[in-house]
Scaffold this motif. Structure first.
Motif, PDB file in Angstrom:
ATOM      1  N   MET A 268       0.853  -1.177  -0.001  1.00 23.28           N
ATOM      2  CA  MET A 268       0.020   0.028   0.061  1.00 23.28           C
ATOM      3  C   MET A 268       0.841   1.229  -0.118  1.00 23.28           C
ATOM      4  O   MET A 268       0.593   2.420  -0.856  1.00 23.28           O
ATOM      5  CB  MET A 268      -1.038  -0.051   1.204  1.00 23.28           C
ATOM      6  CG  MET A 268      -2.048  -1.037   1.040  1.00 23.28           C
ATOM      7  SD  MET A 268      -3.209  -0.972   2.411  1.00 23.28           S
ATOM      8  CE  MET A 268      -3.840   0.549   2.439  1.00 23.28           C
ATOM      9  N   ARG A 269       1.845   0.995   0.762  1.00 21.32           N
ATOM     10  CA  ARG A 269       2.696   2.276   0.743  1.00 21.32           C
ATOM     11  C   ARG A 269       3.479   2.499  -0.785  1.00 21.32           C
ATOM     12  O   ARG A 269       3.622   3.734  -0.969  1.00 21.32           O
ATOM     13  CB  ARG A 269       3.792   2.188   1.851  1.00 21.32           C
ATOM     14  CG  ARG A 269       3.235   2.546   3.325  1.00 21.32           C
ATOM     15  CD  ARG A 269       4.193   2.757   4.512  1.00 21.32           C
ATOM     16  NE  ARG A 269       5.015   1.390   4.636  1.00 21.32           N
ATOM     17  CZ  ARG A 269       4.875   0.536   5.521  1.00 21.32           C
ATOM     18  NH1 ARG A 269       3.873   0.499   6.131  1.00 21.32           N
ATOM     19  NH2 ARG A 269       5.448  -0.389   5.508  1.00 21.32           N
ATOM     20  N   GLU A 270       3.876   1.299  -1.245  1.00 20.13           N
ATOM     21  CA  GLU A 270       4.774   1.543  -2.421  1.00 20.13           C
ATOM     22  C   GLU A 270       3.883   2.118  -3.631  1.00 20.13           C
ATOM     23  O   GLU A 270       4.187   2.686  -4.288  1.00 20.13           O
ATOM     24  CB  GLU A 270       4.966   0.027  -2.818  1.00 20.13           C
ATOM     25  CG  GLU A 270       5.842   0.088  -4.153  1.00 20.13           C
ATOM     26  CD  GLU A 270       6.107  -1.417  -4.590  1.00 20.13           C
ATOM     27  OE1 GLU A 270       6.611  -1.854  -5.748  1.00 20.13           O
ATOM     28  OE2 GLU A 270       6.144  -2.407  -3.520  1.00 20.13           O
ATOM     29  N   HIS A 271       2.605   1.701  -3.416  1.00 20.74           N
ATOM     30  CA  HIS A 271       1.490   2.191  -4.585  1.00 20.74           C
ATOM     31  C   HIS A 271       0.814   3.388  -4.031  1.00 20.74           C
ATOM     32  O   HIS A 271      -0.319   3.738  -4.718  1.00 20.74           O
ATOM     33  CB  HIS A 271       0.795   1.019  -4.842  1.00 20.74           C
ATOM     34  CG  HIS A 271       1.523  -0.107  -5.528  1.00 20.74           C
ATOM     35  ND1 HIS A 271       2.082   0.016  -7.100  1.00 20.74           N
ATOM     36  CD2 HIS A 271       1.931  -1.341  -4.972  1.00 20.74           C
ATOM     37  CE1 HIS A 271       2.546  -1.063  -7.117  1.00 20.74           C
ATOM     38  NE2 HIS A 271       2.599  -1.990  -5.915  1.00 20.74           N
ATOM     39  N   HIS A 272       1.082   4.083  -3.066  1.00 15.95           N
ATOM     40  CA  HIS A 272       0.439   5.445  -2.749  1.00 15.95           C
ATOM     41  C   HIS A 272      -1.005   5.208  -2.190  1.00 15.95           C
ATOM     42  O   HIS A 272      -1.650   6.165  -2.368  1.00 15.95           O
ATOM     43  CB  HIS A 272       0.706   6.428  -3.538  1.00 15.95           C
ATOM     44  CG  HIS A 272       2.156   6.863  -4.119  1.00 15.95           C
ATOM     45  ND1 HIS A 272       3.031   7.015  -3.179  1.00 15.95           N
ATOM     46  CD2 HIS A 272       2.542   6.842  -5.451  1.00 15.95           C
ATOM     47  CE1 HIS A 272       4.323   7.245  -3.791  1.00 15.95           C
ATOM     48  NE2 HIS A 272       3.915   7.142  -5.121  1.00 15.95           N
ATOM     49  N   LEU A 273      -1.152   3.990  -1.605  1.00 14.83           N
ATOM     50  CA  LEU A 273      -2.464   4.143  -0.946  1.00 14.83           C
ATOM     51  C   LEU A 273      -2.455   4.181   0.611  1.00 14.83           C
ATOM     52  O   LEU A 273      -3.505   4.012   1.276  1.00 14.83           O
ATOM     53  CB  LEU A 273      -3.081   2.640  -1.302  1.00 14.83           C
ATOM     54  CG  LEU A 273      -3.354   2.372  -2.699  1.00 14.83           C
ATOM     55  CD1 LEU A 273      -3.789   0.726  -3.066  1.00 14.83           C
ATOM     56  CD2 LEU A 273      -4.300   3.376  -3.462  1.00 14.83           C
ATOM     57  N   ALA A 274      -1.157   4.207   1.018  1.00 13.02           N
ATOM     58  CA  ALA A 274      -1.040   4.631   2.396  1.00 13.02           C
ATOM     59  C   ALA A 274       0.283   5.671   2.779  1.00 13.02           C
ATOM     60  O   ALA A 274       1.060   5.467   1.954  1.00 13.02           O
ATOM     61  CB  ALA A 274      -0.980   3.163   3.361  1.00 13.02           C
ATOM     62  N   GLY A 275       0.098   6.065   3.822  1.00 11.66           N
ATOM     63  CA  GLY A 275       1.318   6.933   4.390  1.00 11.66           C
ATOM     64  C   GLY A 275       1.965   6.557   5.557  1.00 11.66           C
ATOM     65  O   GLY A 275       1.530   5.567   6.222  1.00 11.66           O
ATOM     66  N   GLU A 276       2.838   7.711   6.071  1.00 12.91           N
ATOM     67  CA  GLU A 276       3.517   6.964   7.255  1.00 12.91           C
ATOM     68  C   GLU A 276       2.756   6.999   8.378  1.00 12.91           C
ATOM     69  O   GLU A 276       3.064   6.208   9.251  1.00 12.91           O
ATOM     70  CB  GLU A 276       4.728   8.041   7.449  1.00 12.91           C
ATOM     71  CG  GLU A 276       6.019   7.934   6.218  1.00 12.91           C
ATOM     72  CD  GLU A 276       6.457   6.371   6.173  1.00 12.91           C
ATOM     73  OE1 GLU A 276       6.616   5.813   7.444  1.00 12.91           O
ATOM     74  OE2 GLU A 276       6.558   5.906   5.053  1.00 12.91           O
ATOM     75  N   THR A 277       1.652   7.948   8.444  1.00  9.85           N
ATOM     76  CA  THR A 277       0.761   7.954   9.676  1.00  9.85           C
ATOM     77  C   THR A 277      -0.443   7.195   9.255  1.00  9.85           C
ATOM     78  O   THR A 277      -1.315   7.131  10.402  1.00  9.85           O
ATOM     79  CB  THR A 277       0.323   9.434   9.672  1.00  9.85           C
ATOM     80  OG1 THR A 277      -0.177   9.927   8.428  1.00  9.85           O
ATOM     81  CG2 THR A 277       1.597  10.349  10.026  1.00  9.85           C
TER      82      THR A 277
END
Length: 286
Positions: A268-277
């Motif tokens: 999800m982070r790799e594909h910009h569906l989640a962020g650090e927070t």
């Protein structure tokens, strides 16, 4: 592999009487639907809405599912037959067309909402993506909904879990203390109206906001604010034929493992569906 509506079946589908009931349309394909065996030997196929914002993530997830199950997963891109809104995930096929696709080539179809009601021939796997619906603003002086004057509207995306939660809350308030709700047919327009100040705040699915801002909402000026009401999360799973109960169990086991080992969070982070927070799937997807 990219596919459109299967040619032979589509021709048959289009020849059906235009006023026939949906159930009658589907009944014509039920023998093929129920008799079709998996076409990949010990493997199976997963179809992906190729123009959905979640498509790259879902392709990577499908491969990870195959690795966990030690089996071959054939990924089939399905091109929508109508324009797709850039920040939305809905597939533009009708129920009958989905039925045909699953009858001929899709053992599973990614991108189905867990909350939606489906016909008896379709079931949905354990969710592989659970995303919070959040209340956001671009006004740096606002920390909570109550900081916004009631003459300033709140925006939302029609037909979403977040929209339903907002409507329920607003209807519970006296008319004199009720914000107006501006509903939009696509998330792009909702964000544009936040940008130009038409709405003071908006309810949006967090993965959508992350994708729209390449994983950095703060850099784009968006801030999450406290909501005085519970906003339901949105859950996404894999659509499967109800008769494929064993496949549903296999997918549930694979998804559980990929949640627990952090693979889904990483994808999800790799594909910009989640962020650090963003909240981890280990806490959301239980």
């Amino acid at each position: 592999m990219t596919a459109r509506m299967p040619t032979a079946l589509a021709a048959t589908f289009l020849m059906l009487a235009p006023h026939a009931a949906q159930a009658q349309n589907i009944e014509g394909f039920r023998p093929l639907f129920e008799d079709r065996l998996h076409q990949q030997g010990d493997g199976f196929s997963l179809c992906v809405n190729t123009l959905s914002m979640t498509a790259p993530f879902e392709r990577a997830l499908a491969s990870a599912i195959g690795d966990i199950l030690l089996t071959d997963v054939k990924i089939i891109d399905i091109e929508p037959n109508a324009p797709v809104r850039p920040l939305d995930t809905a597939l533009s096929y009708t129920a009958e067309q989905i039925y045909i696709l699953m009858a001929e080539q899709c053992d599973g179809f990614m991108g189905f909402s867990i909350a939606a009601g489906y016909p008896d021939w379709l079931t949905v796997s354990r969710p592989y993506l659970v995303g919070e619906n959040i209340l956001i603003t671009k006004d740096p002086t606002v920390e909570r909904l109550e900081d916004i004057p009631t003459d300033r509207p709140i925006g939302s995306r029609f037909g979403t879990a977040g929209d339903a939660s907002l409507i329920t809350y607003l209807q519970s308030l006296p008319e004199t203390r009720r914000w107006k709700r501006f509903g939009y047919g696509e998330n792009t327009l909702l964000l544009e109206r936040l940008d130009d100040g038409t709405v003071a705040s908006g309810v949006i699915w967090e993965p959508t906001l992350q994708f729209a801002t390449k994983g950095d909402p703060a850099a784009a000026g968006y801030r999450q604010i406290a909501a005085p009401f519970n906003i339901s999360a949105s859950q996404v799973g894999i659509g499967i034929r109800t008769i494929d109960s064993y496949l549903k169990e296999e997918l549930a086991d694979a998804i559980e493992a990929l949640v627990e080992d952090g693979t889904i969070d990483a994808l999800m982070r790799e594909h910009h569906l989640a962020g650090e927070t963003s909240a981890a799937q280990t806490s959301l997807n239980r």
